[in-house]
Scaffold this active site. Structure first.
Site, PDB file in Angstrom:
ATOM      1  N   GLN A   1       1.151  -0.756   0.022  1.00 35.25           N
ATOM      2  CA  GLN A   1       0.052   0.265  -0.142  1.00 35.25           C
ATOM      3  C   GLN A   1       0.954   1.385   0.265  1.00 35.25           C
ATOM      4  O   GLN A   1       1.451   1.325   1.126  1.00 35.25           O
ATOM      5  CB  GLN A   1      -1.071   0.289   1.260  1.00 35.25           C
ATOM      6  CG  GLN A   1      -1.770   1.481   1.600  1.00 35.25           C
ATOM      7  CD  GLN A   1      -2.627   1.600   0.070  1.00 35.25           C
ATOM      8  OE1 GLN A   1      -3.233   1.122  -0.337  1.00 35.25           O
ATOM      9  NE2 GLN A   1      -2.283   2.868   0.030  1.00 35.25           N
TER      10      GLN A   1
ATOM     11  N   MET B   1      -7.646   0.578  -3.259  1.00 35.43           N
ATOM     12  CA  MET B   1      -6.319   1.394  -3.580  1.00 35.43           C
ATOM     13  C   MET B   1      -6.511   1.502  -5.295  1.00 35.43           C
ATOM     14  O   MET B   1      -6.766   0.353  -6.128  1.00 35.43           O
ATOM     15  CB  MET B   1      -5.595   1.399  -3.258  1.00 35.43           C
ATOM     16  CG  MET B   1      -4.576   1.976  -3.465  1.00 35.43           C
ATOM     17  SD  MET B   1      -4.593   3.525  -2.723  1.00 35.43           S
ATOM     18  CE  MET B   1      -3.412   4.259  -4.263  1.00 35.43           C
ATOM     19  N   GLU B   2      -6.878   2.666  -5.712  1.00 41.62           N
ATOM     20  CA  GLU B   2      -6.869   2.531  -7.577  1.00 41.62           C
ATOM     21  C   GLU B   2      -5.304   2.417  -8.417  1.00 41.62           C
ATOM     22  O   GLU B   2      -5.143   2.812  -8.803  1.00 41.62           O
ATOM     23  CB  GLU B   2      -7.774   4.188  -8.113  1.00 41.62           C
ATOM     24  CG  GLU B   2      -6.403   5.375  -6.904  1.00 41.62           C
ATOM     25  CD  GLU B   2      -6.452   5.264  -5.606  1.00 41.62           C
ATOM     26  OE1 GLU B   2      -7.342   4.817  -4.683  1.00 41.62           O
ATOM     27  OE2 GLU B   2      -6.457   7.218  -5.165  1.00 41.62           O
TER      28      GLU B   2
ATOM     29  N   HIS C   1     -16.212   3.621  -7.446  1.00 35.22           N
ATOM     30  CA  HIS C   1     -15.328   4.668  -7.012  1.00 35.22           C
ATOM     31  C   HIS C   1     -13.366   4.527  -7.250  1.00 35.22           C
ATOM     32  O   HIS C   1     -13.054   5.662  -8.060  1.00 35.22           O
ATOM     33  CB  HIS C   1     -15.622   5.037  -6.020  1.00 35.22           C
ATOM     34  CG  HIS C   1     -13.707   5.686  -5.267  1.00 35.22           C
ATOM     35  ND1 HIS C   1     -14.117   7.450  -4.311  1.00 35.22           N
ATOM     36  CD2 HIS C   1     -13.184   5.779  -4.595  1.00 35.22           C
ATOM     37  CE1 HIS C   1     -13.413   7.820  -3.726  1.00 35.22           C
ATOM     38  NE2 HIS C   1     -12.279   6.708  -3.857  1.00 35.22           N
ATOM     39  N   GLU C   2     -13.413   3.667  -7.372  1.00 31.13           N
ATOM     40  CA  GLU C   2     -11.667   2.683  -7.191  1.00 31.13           C
ATOM     41  C   GLU C   2     -11.768   2.948  -8.930  1.00 31.13           C
ATOM     42  O   GLU C   2     -10.554   3.681  -9.865  1.00 31.13           O
ATOM     43  CB  GLU C   2     -11.692   1.496  -7.129  1.00 31.13           C
ATOM     44  CG  GLU C   2     -11.477   1.311  -5.623  1.00 31.13           C
ATOM     45  CD  GLU C   2     -11.249   2.284  -4.024  1.00 31.13           C
ATOM     46  OE1 GLU C   2     -10.127   2.847  -5.536  1.00 31.13           O
ATOM     47  OE2 GLU C   2     -11.040   2.596  -3.879  1.00 31.13           O
TER      48      GLU C   2
ATOM     49  N   HIS D   1     -11.437   6.647 -10.558  1.00 34.93           N
ATOM     50  CA  HIS D   1      -9.656   7.257 -10.195  1.00 34.93           C
ATOM     51  C   HIS D   1      -9.094   7.044 -11.871  1.00 34.93           C
ATOM     52  O   HIS D   1      -7.765   7.329 -11.200  1.00 34.93           O
ATOM     53  CB  HIS D   1      -9.397   6.164  -8.975  1.00 34.93           C
ATOM     54  CG  HIS D   1      -9.111   6.463  -7.461  1.00 34.93           C
ATOM     55  ND1 HIS D   1      -9.038   8.463  -7.035  1.00 34.93           N
ATOM     56  CD2 HIS D   1      -9.789   7.082  -6.595  1.00 34.93           C
ATOM     57  CE1 HIS D   1      -9.429   7.955  -6.388  1.00 34.93           C
ATOM     58  NE2 HIS D   1      -9.591   8.008  -5.227  1.00 34.93           N
TER      59      HIS D   1
ATOM     60  N   GLU E   1      -9.974  13.080  -4.884  1.00 35.14           N
ATOM     61  CA  GLU E   1     -10.532  12.526  -4.474  1.00 35.14           C
ATOM     62  C   GLU E   1     -12.383  12.702  -4.157  1.00 35.14           C
ATOM     63  O   GLU E   1     -13.189  12.500  -4.629  1.00 35.14           O
ATOM     64  CB  GLU E   1     -10.562  12.339  -2.846  1.00 35.14           C
ATOM     65  CG  GLU E   1      -9.827  11.386  -2.084  1.00 35.14           C
ATOM     66  CD  GLU E   1      -9.463   9.976  -2.935  1.00 35.14           C
ATOM     67  OE1 GLU E   1     -10.392   9.522  -3.253  1.00 35.14           O
ATOM     68  OE2 GLU E   1      -8.705   9.404  -2.874  1.00 35.14           O
TER      69      GLU E   1
ATOM     70  N   ASP F   1      -0.992  11.516   6.130  1.00 34.77           N
ATOM     71  CA  ASP F   1      -2.132  10.558   5.824  1.00 34.77           C
ATOM     72  C   ASP F   1      -3.334  10.827   6.844  1.00 34.77           C
ATOM     73  O   ASP F   1      -3.603  10.633   7.389  1.00 34.77           O
ATOM     74  CB  ASP F   1      -1.432   9.201   5.940  1.00 34.77           C
ATOM     75  CG  ASP F   1      -2.277   7.785   6.212  1.00 34.77           C
ATOM     76  OD1 ASP F   1      -3.108   7.716   5.766  1.00 34.77           O
ATOM     77  OD2 ASP F   1      -2.423   6.761   7.084  1.00 34.77           O
TER      78      ASP F   1
ATOM     79  N   TYR G   1     -13.465  14.056   0.616  1.00 34.22           N
ATOM     80  CA  TYR G   1     -13.944  12.914  -0.337  1.00 34.22           C
ATOM     81  C   TYR G   1     -15.637  13.565  -0.732  1.00 34.22           C
ATOM     82  O   TYR G   1     -15.812  14.520  -1.945  1.00 34.22           O
ATOM     83  CB  TYR G   1     -14.123  12.077   0.528  1.00 34.22           C
ATOM     84  CG  TYR G   1     -12.689  10.947   0.497  1.00 34.22           C
ATOM     85  CD1 TYR G   1     -12.612  10.161  -0.748  1.00 34.22           C
ATOM     86  CD2 TYR G   1     -11.855  11.034   0.508  1.00 34.22           C
ATOM     87  CE1 TYR G   1     -11.517   8.771  -0.749  1.00 34.22           C
ATOM     88  CE2 TYR G   1     -10.830  10.187   1.696  1.00 34.22           C
ATOM     89  CZ  TYR G   1     -10.655   9.323   0.179  1.00 34.22           C
ATOM     90  OH  TYR G   1      -9.777   8.701   0.433  1.00 34.22           O
TER      91      TYR G   1
END
Ligand SMILES: [Zn+2]
Length: 630
Positions: free
Chosen positions: A163, A294-295, A319-320, A323, A342, A399, A407
């Site tokens: 990630q 995660m895209e 959503h992904e 992206h 986002e 983060d 978002y």
């Protein structure tokens, strides 16, 4: 964060103008544009001096010692007079650095910072065009999660996934770890026989005989989209361009759940133009994956917590997929501009869901989003700087400052513009925007310039939207749009009836989707006695739900009100699921019910080994956990 002061950097670089005629031979590789790259407070790299363009990666994945051995060979471009190139690293053990001819290059590791790692400063020769770094990752590498066989669905083989967002790529690949720097890549990856390796690249669909895999990514991407997964993984096709990877025991359920992927892809292309990444596949990871999805380009990574068995949580796939345009094609210049990634993606996600399932459905998602963002603003405080769309994350781990605001406030800002100018104009604008800025970076100011030039062309429109309040102001502006979900109105009246004394099993809930159940649970009073909770549980089976969204919302009530019948389910949930979105509110509720934190910490002690560093980072702080506890 602190930027390094490069005493050695030639002054000429700062005055790098188009006077590079003298170097005609290398003119094509010499940057003539002054300060082409934005300042990024979260990267040590100095791309305006020397920048990466292409990466050839050789990786050997060793599950026994939980390390990746690698050679990262970069093709680079330098400004006139540049004598160094700087990479980001986090606890990488760098053995040797060479140029394209095999000559060793001098290098130095700068001071280590727990959040940002260390700069790797490589001295360049006069004509260095290639830099090759031999390195080894640390078992603590934040991007890597090494799972034992017991932590997987199949229990037979270990599993590894990465990630990289936001600034974790540097813990498994030395890189210029800034979203504004794009490069293409290839990779040779060696894993144990019997395992499949996948990357954010052209992927195999079958295991190889010898555990060797070759990857190419021909479209330039930023480092946070570098990704890899290794394990007992198989593939099932969905459409011509789409498919699902998962552990064998999860494959059939995954393929069923995501059967509408192709339809979503078509809907997305109709809205914003051709999908440029060729294939769109998805991998369902083990439950410890810290995010929903995660895209990673060509291969979305996603949590198994959205496999509900009824395709009710697939908005995450929309959503992904979205992206692929917002984020992966037009990328936020720095993490301060995260809303450009986002906010656009949530807007786009809801448009895809509307196209596939209808407006009534997407309005439920919008209303849940509105509840989320109002909750976030209440929690942070209405004047808090982190409620601005344009963030200021200098010196912090990005983060920590990235919340729902990017978002959902981002979504409602774009919706406000749509409603002011009309959908047709807004769609044409967005299509042009993605087309004209493909494979580029964008900062907030750049977007606002385009917006004002092309769309908000009258004073009346500018006043109606009030861009400044949305982007640079705190909280939620007055122009916040209305959301009207008739299906949620029905849910609210059902909740009222039940509170008024109608038995739970007499409520008209037969047609409800997950979103209606969530709205119902969120609309119940905070204080409910055990008897009332038992009545709901008997009627609707919440404690035994297979739907993680419903479980998380239900546990808020059971924990708060001491409904102990659900305690074993709470514990099992926290041990098996690593998705931070669920962990944070559940642990917070446990702490609220028992401020000594004893109960929460007892569960955490068992659950922590199953979590990714992204989740333990947040939970350690919440539970005052330090390494002595473990
Ligand atoms: Zn996203």
């Amino acid at each position: 964060m602190r930027k390094l002061l490069f005493g050695l950097l030639p002054l000429a670089f700062f005055a790098c103008t188009s006077s590079s005629e003298e170097t005609s031979e290398t003119a094509d590789q010499t940057m003539t544009q002054e300060q082409k790259y934005a300042e990024d407070a979260h990267s040590y790299s100095e791309p305006n001096s020397a920048v990466v363009k292409h990466l050839d990666l050789d990786l050997y994945v060793n599950f026994e010692i939980k390390k990746i051995k690698g050679i990262a060979t970069y093709k680079i471009e330098t400004s006139e007079g540049a004598t160094q190139i700087v990479f980001d690293t986090w606890k990488l053990d760098v053995g040797m650095v060479k140029d394209g001819q095999g000559n060793e290059l001098e290098f130095e590791m700068g001071e280590y910072d727990p959040t940002f790692g260390s700069p790797l400063i490589v001295n360049l020769g006069e004509n260095t065009k290639e830099v090759s770094i031999t390195y080894m990752t640390n078992p603590e590498a934040k991007a890597l999660q090494w799972l034992s066989p017991e932590q997987t669905a199949g229990k037979a083989m270990p599993f590894l996934f990465t990630q990289s967002q936001a600034i974790l790529a540097r813990s498994w690949v030395p890189c210029q770890d800034s979203p504004g720097i794009r490069f293409t890549y290839t990779a040779n990856v060696q894993v144990s026989k019997g395992m499949l390796a996948l990357m954010s690249a052209v992927n195999p669909q079958e295991k190889s005989e010898d555990g060797k895999y070759r990857f190419t990514m021909e479209q330039p991407i930023p480092s946070y989209l570098m990704a890899m997964a290794v394990g007992d993984i198989e593939f099932a096709p969905i459409g011509d361009r789409t498919g699902v990877y998962a552990e064998p025991s999860m494959l059939e359920a995954s393929a069923y759940e995501f059967d509408e992927m192709d339809e979503m892809l078509v809907a997305a292309e109709e809205l914003y133009g051709a999908y440029v990444w060729e294939r769109y596949d998805l991998i369902v990871l083990p439950p410890s994956f810290p995010f929903g999805g995660m895209e990673n380009p060509r291969l979305t990574f996603c949590t198994p917590t959205i496999i509900a068995g009824d395709r009710s949580l697939t908005a995450l796939v929309a959503h992904e997929l979205a992206h692929s345009w917002s984020g992966n094609l037009v990328t936020n210049a720095t993490w301060d501009d995260f809303w450009l990634n986002e906010g656009f993606t949530v807007y786009f996600e809801r448009r895809i869901m509307e196209a596939v399932y209808g407006r009534e459905y997407s309005e439920m998602l919008a209303e849940l989003g509105m509840q989320d963002v109002k909750g976030t603003v209440d929690r942070l405080g209405h004047e808090h700087g982190d409620t601005h769309l344009k963030l200021d994350l200098d010196g912090r781990d990005p983060d920590e400052g990235l919340t729902d605001i990017a978002y959902e406030k981002g979504y409602f800002f774009l919706r406000t513009i749509e409603e002011a100018v009309g959908r047709e104009k807004f769609d044409a604008f967005l299509k042009g925007y993605f087309n004209e800025n493909a494979f580029e970076v964008m900062d907030t100011e750049g977007f606002l310039t385009i917006l004002n030039e092309k769309l908000l062309v009258t004073e009346e429109l500018q006043n109606a939207v009030n861009v400044k309040a949305w982007v640079y102001g705190p909280g939620l502006p007055e122009s916040f749009p209305d959301v009207n979900s008739s299906r949620f109105d029905a849910v609210e009246s059902a909740a009222e009836k039940w509170i008024g004394g109608t038995p739970a099993d007499e409520l008209n809930t037969a047609e409800w989707t997950t979103h209606e159940w969530l709205h119902f649970l969120r609309n119940l009073p905070n204080e409910l006695n055990t008897e009332k909770l038992a009545e709901l549980d008997n009627a609707f089976g919440f404690t035994n739900s297979g739907n993680n969204e419903i479980l998380a919302a239900w546990f808020q009530h059971t924990i708060r009100n001491g409904y102990t019948a659900a305690d074993p389910a709470v514990e099992a949930f926290l041990i098996s699921v690593g998705r931070r979105k669920f962990l944070t509110p559940t642990y917070e509720a446990l702490i609220e019910a028992d401020p000594s934190k004893e109960k929460a910490r007892a569960i955490y002690a068992k659950a922590r080994p199953n979590y990714h560093a992204v989740s333990t980072g947040t939970m350690d702080a919440l539970l005052d956990w330090n390494s002595e506890n473990s």
